[in-house]
Design a protein around this motif. Structure first.
Motif, mmCIF file in Angstrom:
data_model
loop_
_atom_site.group_PDB
_atom_site.id
_atom_site.type_symbol
_atom_site.label_atom_id
_atom_site.label_comp_id
_atom_site.label_asym_id
_atom_site.label_seq_id
_atom_site.Cartn_x
_atom_site.Cartn_y
_atom_site.Cartn_z
ATOM 1 N N GLY A 118 26.775 47.232 41.678
ATOM 2 C CA GLY A 118 27.288 45.886 41.481
ATOM 3 C C GLY A 118 28.344 45.808 40.400
ATOM 4 O O GLY A 118 29.187 44.910 40.414
ATOM 5 N N VAL A 119 28.325 46.749 39.478
ATOM 6 C CA VAL A 119 29.301 46.750 38.392
ATOM 7 C C VAL A 119 30.727 46.849 38.930
ATOM 8 O O VAL A 119 31.663 46.385 38.300
ATOM 9 N N TYR A 120 30.884 47.397 40.123
ATOM 10 C CA TYR A 120 32.220 47.594 40.684
ATOM 11 C C TYR A 120 32.799 46.357 41.372
ATOM 12 O O TYR A 120 34.005 46.270 41.547
ATOM 13 N N PHE A 121 31.937 45.417 41.751
ATOM 14 C CA PHE A 121 32.481 44.276 42.491
ATOM 15 C C PHE A 121 31.908 42.915 42.091
ATOM 16 O O PHE A 121 32.475 41.900 42.448
ATOM 17 N N LYS A 122 30.838 42.858 41.350
ATOM 18 C CA LYS A 122 30.261 41.564 40.963
ATOM 19 C C LYS A 122 30.968 41.024 39.719
ATOM 20 O O LYS A 122 30.388 40.918 38.647
ATOM 21 N N PHE A 123 32.222 40.658 39.913
ATOM 22 C CA PHE A 123 33.042 40.198 38.795
ATOM 23 C C PHE A 123 32.478 38.949 38.128
ATOM 24 O O PHE A 123 32.743 38.695 36.962
ATOM 25 N N TRP A 124 31.707 38.168 38.849
ATOM 26 C CA TRP A 124 31.120 36.953 38.264
ATOM 27 C C TRP A 124 30.058 37.293 37.211
ATOM 28 O O TRP A 124 29.723 36.452 36.399
ATOM 29 N N ASP A 125 29.582 38.521 37.218
ATOM 30 C CA ASP A 125 28.612 38.958 36.212
ATOM 31 C C ASP A 125 29.254 39.727 35.053
ATOM 32 O O ASP A 125 28.567 40.082 34.110
ATOM 33 N N TRP A 126 30.549 39.977 35.124
ATOM 34 C CA TRP A 126 31.212 40.808 34.122
ATOM 35 C C TRP A 126 31.368 40.079 32.794
ATOM 36 O O TRP A 126 31.694 38.885 32.759
ATOM 37 N N ASN A 127 31.175 40.813 31.709
ATOM 38 C CA ASN A 127 31.542 40.333 30.378
ATOM 39 C C ASN A 127 32.902 40.954 30.046
ATOM 40 O O ASN A 127 33.505 41.636 30.884
ATOM 41 N N GLU A 128 33.379 40.732 28.841
ATOM 42 C CA GLU A 128 34.706 41.238 28.495
ATOM 43 C C GLU A 128 34.798 42.759 28.580
ATOM 44 O O GLU A 128 35.843 43.309 28.930
ATOM 45 N N MET A 129 33.700 43.461 28.298
ATOM 46 C CA MET A 129 33.705 44.921 28.384
ATOM 47 C C MET A 129 33.866 45.364 29.831
ATOM 48 O O MET A 129 34.627 46.286 30.122
ATOM 49 N N MET A 130 33.162 44.718 30.745
ATOM 50 C CA MET A 130 33.272 45.111 32.151
ATOM 51 C C MET A 130 34.644 44.748 32.722
ATOM 52 O O MET A 130 35.160 45.457 33.581
ATOM 53 N N TRP A 131 35.233 43.668 32.227
ATOM 54 C CA TRP A 131 36.596 43.354 32.657
ATOM 55 C C TRP A 131 37.536 44.476 32.237
ATOM 56 O O TRP A 131 38.450 44.848 32.981
ATOM 57 N N GLY A 132 37.281 45.036 31.056
ATOM 58 C CA GLY A 132 38.095 46.165 30.601
ATOM 59 C C GLY A 132 37.729 47.464 31.295
ATOM 60 O O GLY A 132 38.599 48.254 31.674
ATOM 61 N N ASN A 133 36.430 47.713 31.467
ATOM 62 C CA ASN A 133 35.971 48.977 32.043
ATOM 63 C C ASN A 133 36.126 49.067 33.545
ATOM 64 O O ASN A 133 36.103 50.169 34.097
ATOM 65 N N VAL A 134 36.246 47.950 34.214
ATOM 66 C CA VAL A 134 36.352 47.987 35.671
ATOM 67 C C VAL A 134 37.661 47.336 36.134
ATOM 68 O O VAL A 134 38.528 48.017 36.684
ATOM 69 N N ALA A 135 37.808 46.047 35.908
ATOM 70 C CA ALA A 135 38.990 45.351 36.431
ATOM 71 C C ALA A 135 40.293 45.926 35.877
ATOM 72 O O ALA A 135 41.242 46.158 36.633
ATOM 73 N N PHE A 136 40.335 46.159 34.570
ATOM 74 C CA PHE A 136 41.575 46.676 33.979
ATOM 75 C C PHE A 136 41.848 48.102 34.455
ATOM 76 O O PHE A 136 42.996 48.487 34.667
ATOM 77 N N VAL A 137 40.782 48.868 34.662
ATOM 78 C CA VAL A 137 40.950 50.225 35.183
ATOM 79 C C VAL A 137 41.439 50.166 36.630
ATOM 80 O O VAL A 137 42.297 50.960 37.027
ATOM 81 N N TYR A 138 40.912 49.227 37.417
ATOM 82 C CA TYR A 138 41.444 49.028 38.774
ATOM 83 C C TYR A 138 42.949 48.736 38.711
ATOM 84 O O TYR A 138 43.729 49.296 39.478
ATOM 85 N N ALA A 139 43.327 47.849 37.814
ATOM 86 C CA ALA A 139 44.746 47.481 37.684
ATOM 87 C C ALA A 139 45.586 48.688 37.286
ATOM 88 O O ALA A 139 46.666 48.922 37.850
ATOM 89 N N GLY A 140 45.105 49.448 36.315
ATOM 90 C CA GLY A 140 45.837 50.634 35.874
ATOM 91 C C GLY A 140 45.977 51.657 36.992
ATOM 92 O O GLY A 140 47.057 52.220 37.208
ATOM 93 N N ALA A 141 44.894 51.900 37.707
ATOM 94 C CA ALA A 141 44.938 52.855 38.817
ATOM 95 C C ALA A 141 45.904 52.366 39.898
ATOM 96 O O ALA A 141 46.684 53.161 40.445
ATOM 97 N N ALA A 142 45.873 51.082 40.189
ATOM 98 C CA ALA A 142 46.782 50.526 41.193
ATOM 99 C C ALA A 142 48.241 50.683 40.762
ATOM 100 O O ALA A 142 49.099 51.049 41.574
ATOM 101 N N MET A 143 48.504 50.449 39.489
ATOM 102 C CA MET A 143 49.873 50.607 38.979
ATOM 103 C C MET A 143 50.307 52.071 39.061
ATOM 104 O O MET A 143 51.449 52.375 39.424
ATOM 105 N N ARG A 144 49.422 52.987 38.721
ATOM 106 C CA ARG A 144 49.761 54.411 38.788
ATOM 107 C C ARG A 144 50.008 54.852 40.239
ATOM 108 O O ARG A 144 50.957 55.585 40.517
ATOM 109 N N ILE A 145 49.138 54.407 41.139
ATOM 110 C CA ILE A 145 49.319 54.746 42.552
ATOM 111 C C ILE A 145 50.645 54.178 43.056
ATOM 112 O O ILE A 145 51.400 54.862 43.759
ATOM 113 N N ALA A 146 50.949 52.946 42.680
ATOM 114 C CA ALA A 146 52.215 52.334 43.097
ATOM 115 C C ALA A 146 53.403 53.155 42.585
ATOM 116 O O ALA A 146 54.337 53.471 43.349
#
Length: 174
Positions: A113-141
């Motif tokens: 659930g840590v990978y997709f339950k964004f409604w349960d994320w705190n600021e750390m999970m936003w950094g550890n998951v969402a921001f990492v998704y964004a970074g990976a997407a930018m690198r892939i692009a």
């Protein structure tokens, strides 16, 4: 600030040279100087209750983590900023993309659930998951050439790389 010989779209400049290095420095600060808060935000139920209860081994690991965040920031803010080589940009971003996968794996013990339950994320999970998704997407692009096909983009980068290689070869010859 040196800019690459290839046309670097503004979004890449902002993300790779400013936003992500600052984010990594914030992570380094919290891991090193606010370890209890860092641990609580990562997983409150397993965190110590006070700073004095943080095991020495955990303290050492958090300082090592802070150092790796610092290295991450240096690679982007200093190394990428100081080169005009598309080859270096690609090598650094491939390394960081591999690190993104490892970072995402590191939170797997918190449950899928840590990978997709964004409604349960705190600021750390936003950094550890969402921001990492964004970074990976930018690198892939970037690595797939998205946005580098504009004027002076991918073709210009390849020509600039070939020109630098020819100049280096000419220097060696004479």
């Amino acid at each position: 600030m040196s800019s690459p010989n290839f046309k670097l779209p503004t979004i890449y400049t902002l993300f790779f040279l400013i936003i992500e290095p600052i984010s990594a420095l914030v992570g380094a600060f919290y891991a090193n100087f606010k370890p209890l808060q860092y641990l609580r935000l990562t997983h409150a139920d397993s965190s110590p209750t006070t700073t004095s209860n943080i095991p020495l081994s955990t303290s050492v690991v958090l300082t090592q983590l802070a150092n790796l965040y610092l290295l991450f920031a240096i690679n982007e803010a200093v190394v990428l900023r100081s080169t005009s080589s598309l080859r270096v940009w690609r090598a650094v971003l491939i390394g960081l993309l591999i690190a993104d996968a490892g970072h995402l794996y590191s939170v797997s013990s918190l449950g899928y659930g840590v990978y997709f339950k964004f409604w349960d994320w705190n600021e750390m999970m936003w950094g550890n998951v969402a921001f990492v998704y964004a970074g990976a997407a930018m690198r892939i692009a970037f690595l797939t050439g998205v946005g580098l096909d504009t004027e002076g983009g991918r073709d210009g980068a390849m020509k600039a790389e070939m020109k630098r290689e020819m100049q280096a070869a000419m220097k060696k010859i004479g």
